[in-house]
Motif scaffolding. Structure first.
Motif, mmCIF file in Angstrom:
data_model
loop_
_atom_site.group_PDB
_atom_site.id
_atom_site.type_symbol
_atom_site.label_atom_id
_atom_site.label_comp_id
_atom_site.label_asym_id
_atom_site.label_seq_id
_atom_site.Cartn_x
_atom_site.Cartn_y
_atom_site.Cartn_z
ATOM 1 N N ILE A 85 -4.151 -40.096 16.746
ATOM 2 C CA ILE A 85 -3.800 -40.510 15.428
ATOM 3 C C ILE A 85 -2.172 -40.505 15.644
ATOM 4 O O ILE A 85 -1.698 -40.143 16.607
ATOM 5 C CB ILE A 85 -4.371 -39.675 14.272
ATOM 6 N N CYS A 86 -1.574 -41.064 14.619
ATOM 7 C CA CYS A 86 -0.231 -41.366 14.606
ATOM 8 C C CYS A 86 0.660 -40.389 13.868
ATOM 9 O O CYS A 86 1.958 -40.402 14.010
ATOM 10 C CB CYS A 86 0.085 -42.825 14.039
ATOM 11 N N VAL A 87 0.081 -39.544 12.966
ATOM 12 C CA VAL A 87 1.000 -38.798 12.234
ATOM 13 C C VAL A 87 1.102 -37.421 12.948
ATOM 14 O O VAL A 87 0.498 -36.901 13.923
ATOM 15 C CB VAL A 87 0.386 -38.370 10.692
ATOM 16 N N ARG A 88 2.350 -36.655 12.610
ATOM 17 C CA ARG A 88 2.480 -35.351 13.206
ATOM 18 C C ARG A 88 2.921 -34.268 12.107
ATOM 19 O O ARG A 88 3.085 -34.770 10.920
ATOM 20 C CB ARG A 88 3.709 -35.647 14.236
ATOM 21 N N ASP A 89 3.064 -32.938 12.709
ATOM 22 C CA ASP A 89 3.396 -32.152 11.288
ATOM 23 C C ASP A 89 4.964 -32.368 11.076
ATOM 24 O O ASP A 89 5.705 -33.144 12.259
ATOM 25 C CB ASP A 89 3.358 -30.989 11.925
ATOM 26 N N PRO A 90 5.647 -32.249 10.129
ATOM 27 C CA PRO A 90 4.953 -31.649 9.072
ATOM 28 C C PRO A 90 4.023 -32.402 8.009
ATOM 29 O O PRO A 90 3.354 -31.822 6.855
ATOM 30 C CB PRO A 90 6.123 -30.919 8.349
ATOM 31 N N TYR A 91 4.025 -33.610 8.267
ATOM 32 C CA TYR A 91 3.245 -34.495 7.379
ATOM 33 C C TYR A 91 1.749 -33.951 7.518
ATOM 34 O O TYR A 91 1.079 -34.039 6.631
ATOM 35 C CB TYR A 91 3.322 -36.127 7.500
ATOM 36 N N VAL A 147 -7.533 -27.614 3.976
ATOM 37 C CA VAL A 147 -6.511 -28.379 3.479
ATOM 38 C C VAL A 147 -5.616 -27.329 2.431
ATOM 39 O O VAL A 147 -6.114 -26.872 1.474
ATOM 40 C CB VAL A 147 -6.907 -29.399 2.311
ATOM 41 N N PRO A 148 -4.402 -27.377 2.946
ATOM 42 C CA PRO A 148 -3.357 -26.652 1.967
ATOM 43 C C PRO A 148 -2.955 -27.011 1.008
ATOM 44 O O PRO A 148 -2.788 -28.173 0.664
ATOM 45 C CB PRO A 148 -2.293 -26.173 3.170
ATOM 46 N N VAL A 149 -2.662 -26.153 0.016
ATOM 47 C CA VAL A 149 -1.762 -26.758 -1.378
ATOM 48 C C VAL A 149 -0.356 -26.595 -0.981
ATOM 49 O O VAL A 149 0.167 -25.574 -1.126
ATOM 50 C CB VAL A 149 -2.438 -26.216 -2.665
ATOM 51 N N GLU A 150 0.202 -27.679 -0.758
ATOM 52 C CA GLU A 150 1.856 -27.467 -0.359
ATOM 53 C C GLU A 150 2.689 -27.402 -1.506
ATOM 54 O O GLU A 150 3.740 -26.948 -1.578
ATOM 55 C CB GLU A 150 2.238 -28.318 0.593
ATOM 56 N N GLN A 151 2.492 -28.246 -2.260
ATOM 57 C CA GLN A 151 3.361 -28.732 -3.684
ATOM 58 C C GLN A 151 2.760 -27.994 -4.961
ATOM 59 O O GLN A 151 1.656 -27.801 -5.165
ATOM 60 C CB GLN A 151 3.359 -30.403 -3.795
ATOM 61 N N ASP A 152 3.660 -27.664 -5.918
ATOM 62 C CA ASP A 152 3.296 -27.317 -7.100
ATOM 63 C C ASP A 152 2.866 -28.606 -7.675
ATOM 64 O O ASP A 152 3.413 -29.605 -7.856
ATOM 65 C CB ASP A 152 4.610 -26.833 -7.899
ATOM 66 N N PRO A 153 1.551 -28.373 -8.398
ATOM 67 C CA PRO A 153 1.144 -29.692 -9.048
ATOM 68 C C PRO A 153 2.047 -29.892 -10.336
ATOM 69 O O PRO A 153 1.719 -31.237 -10.890
ATOM 70 C CB PRO A 153 -0.325 -28.997 -9.713
ATOM 71 N N GLY A 154 2.941 -29.249 -10.714
ATOM 72 C CA GLY A 154 3.718 -29.695 -11.641
ATOM 73 C C GLY A 154 2.892 -29.900 -13.166
ATOM 74 O O GLY A 154 2.224 -29.043 -13.419
ATOM 75 N N ALA A 155 3.259 -31.125 -13.823
ATOM 76 C CA ALA A 155 2.485 -31.332 -14.979
ATOM 77 C C ALA A 155 1.013 -31.538 -14.905
ATOM 78 O O ALA A 155 0.363 -31.793 -16.140
ATOM 79 C CB ALA A 155 3.335 -32.641 -15.627
ATOM 80 N N GLU A 156 0.557 -31.755 -13.907
ATOM 81 C CA GLU A 156 -0.807 -32.076 -13.632
ATOM 82 C C GLU A 156 -1.640 -30.899 -13.578
ATOM 83 O O GLU A 156 -1.275 -29.677 -12.924
ATOM 84 C CB GLU A 156 -1.058 -32.639 -12.042
ATOM 85 N N ALA A 157 -2.495 -30.625 -14.573
ATOM 86 C CA ALA A 157 -3.257 -29.391 -14.873
ATOM 87 C C ALA A 157 -4.291 -29.464 -13.860
ATOM 88 O O ALA A 157 -5.651 -29.501 -14.349
ATOM 89 C CB ALA A 157 -3.709 -29.489 -16.160
ATOM 90 N N ALA A 178 -1.277 -36.925 -5.546
ATOM 91 C CA ALA A 178 -0.624 -37.668 -4.445
ATOM 92 C C ALA A 178 -0.843 -36.959 -3.325
ATOM 93 O O ALA A 178 -1.388 -37.304 -2.111
ATOM 94 C CB ALA A 178 0.761 -37.749 -4.823
ATOM 95 N N GLU A 179 -0.922 -35.277 -3.358
ATOM 96 C CA GLU A 179 -1.136 -34.451 -2.173
ATOM 97 C C GLU A 179 -2.419 -34.659 -1.866
ATOM 98 O O GLU A 179 -2.838 -34.625 -0.318
ATOM 99 C CB GLU A 179 -0.685 -32.924 -2.574
ATOM 100 N N VAL A 180 -3.430 -34.707 -2.933
ATOM 101 C CA VAL A 180 -4.939 -35.206 -2.300
ATOM 102 C C VAL A 180 -4.831 -36.244 -1.504
ATOM 103 O O VAL A 180 -5.502 -36.413 -0.315
ATOM 104 C CB VAL A 180 -5.865 -35.354 -3.491
ATOM 105 N N GLY A 181 -4.131 -37.421 -1.807
ATOM 106 C CA GLY A 181 -4.265 -38.533 -1.240
ATOM 107 C C GLY A 181 -3.445 -38.445 0.228
ATOM 108 O O GLY A 181 -4.257 -38.843 1.228
ATOM 109 N N ARG A 182 -2.751 -37.621 0.348
ATOM 110 C CA ARG A 182 -2.040 -37.410 1.574
ATOM 111 C C ARG A 182 -2.794 -36.819 2.731
ATOM 112 O O ARG A 182 -3.341 -37.350 3.641
ATOM 113 C CB ARG A 182 -0.738 -36.439 1.554
ATOM 114 N N HIS A 183 -3.529 -35.490 2.114
ATOM 115 C CA HIS A 183 -4.283 -34.973 3.114
ATOM 116 C C HIS A 183 -5.659 -35.618 3.366
ATOM 117 O O HIS A 183 -6.075 -36.011 4.605
ATOM 118 C CB HIS A 183 -4.681 -33.406 2.535
#
Length: 353
Positions: A63-69, A87-97, A103-108
């Motif tokens: 595949i084409c992607v590498r860490d840290p993505y 699947v790690p949770v890397e970002q704070d969900p912020g305003a999303e409860a 978006a991080e779901v989409g990334r991983h």
């Protein structure tokens, strides 16, 4: 409405009506049953019970992607064209409860889908799996707190024609309870074809080989800065302009924001574009409900990626609330470089106010 918030001419104004979702959790069982029947292996410890783990080096050769993505752990082949991963949770969900922002779901899950696609690709060698369309659905009732434990991701892929694959993916919590589903369509390019088509994006990311150890005299903080992961934070939008039910902002694309996507050809990941758009829509929602601290859930999203934004370009993001039905707010979002459309998203946010 002022011209400051006009869409680029290439953006289509119409979008399909989104169905209502009276019971989100009721969707989870049929979605999983349709994809995997009774064989969803979230809780089976698959990587340690006879199913082969796929080393990162093997995945990187395909595949084409590498860490840290790329941040998936313990990627395991559990069937033909089917992979499971932590699947790690890397970002704070912020305003999303939610335990993880959409978006991080989409990334991983898009990366996991590319791993599954690589397993069914009959051609050897590295290929680029470019996400062209994606459909996200929330499968959990909210609100839910952030989770620090790794989640489960499961993906199954198949070729739908000679140059396109489709991956069906699910993200679940540590106990195997479904959180989101994502279906992704990819355009598949060989490494040689990608380099020919995107020669204009080529940029030497490192003038010198990256040191595996910090330079003599460097502190741990210095080393951490060298290895900074930009994908732990939402994209740094600026120049916000608000007008009624619309908002726009810009993002200067740097090679740093594209780390891991792709080697020598830094382009802004689709998930980063969608992160900017969903965050912008959330800002509009908070303004319209009159509460800067309001929380919400991403209930569904449909994404179309039209082109890529290169390092050195400036992307304009826009979000417009189109309709409201009860607590559900539907947005039409877009991203562009000048008149060149990068992508659009039909997004439904559920307000918890």
């Amino acid at each position: 409405m002022s011209n400051a918030l006009l869409l680029p001419q290439s953006v289509a104004q119409s979008a399909p009506s989104a169905p209502s979702a009276p019971s989100i959790s009721a969707l989870a069982a049929p979605v999983l049953a349709a994809l995997w029947g009774d064989q969803v292996p979230f809780n089976e410890g698959v990587g340690m019970s006879g199913h082969p783990l796929l080393p990162q080096s093997e995945l990187y050769s395909r595949i084409c992607v590498r860490d840290p993505y790329f941040a998936l752990r313990e990627v395991t082949m559990v069937g033909p064209g089917e992979v499971l991963a932590r699947v790690p949770v890397e970002q704070d969900p912020g305003a999303e409860a939610s335990p993880i922002n959409a978006a991080e779901v989409g990334r991983h899950l898009a990366i996991l889908g590319s791993c599954a696609s690589a397993l069914v690709n009959p051609k050897e060698g590295q290929h680029y799996y470019l996400a062209r369309r994606a459909r996200l659905a929330r499968l959990h009732d909210g609100p839910r707190a952030r989770l620090d434990e790794p989640l489960w991701g499961l993906a199954r892929a198949e070729f739908v024609d000679k140059r396109c694959t489709r991956a069906s993916t699910v993200l679940a919590d540590p106990d195997g309870l479904p959180l989101y589903s994502l279906e992704v369509d990819y355009h598949v390019l060989s490494a040689a074809a990608f380099q020919r088509l995107f020669q204009g994006a080529k940029l030497e990311m490192r003038r010198e080989p990256r040191a595996e150890r910090a330079p003599r005299g460097a502190t741990p903080a210095d080393f951490a800065a060298m290895r900074k992961n930009p994908h732990r934070e939402p994209p740094p939008l600026k120049d916000y302009v608000h007008d009624g039910e619309c908002m726009k902002a810009t993002l200067a694309v740097t090679a740093e924001l594209c780390k891991g996507h792709f080697a020598l050809h830094p382009v802004l990941p689709v998930a980063v574009v969608m992160s900017g758009l969903s965050g912008l829509a959330g800002s509009v929602l908070r303004h319209l409900v009159g509460n800067a601290q309001a929380r919400y859930l991403v209930t569904r999203g449909e994404v179309r990626a039209d082109s890529l934004a290169y390092a050195g370009e400036t992307v304009t993001f826009g979000a417009h609330r189109q309709s409201v039905q009860g607590s559900e707010h539907r947005f039409y979002c877009w991203a562009s470089v000048g008149e060149r459309l990068i992508g659009v998203m039909d997004l439904t946010l559920t307000s918890l106010e």
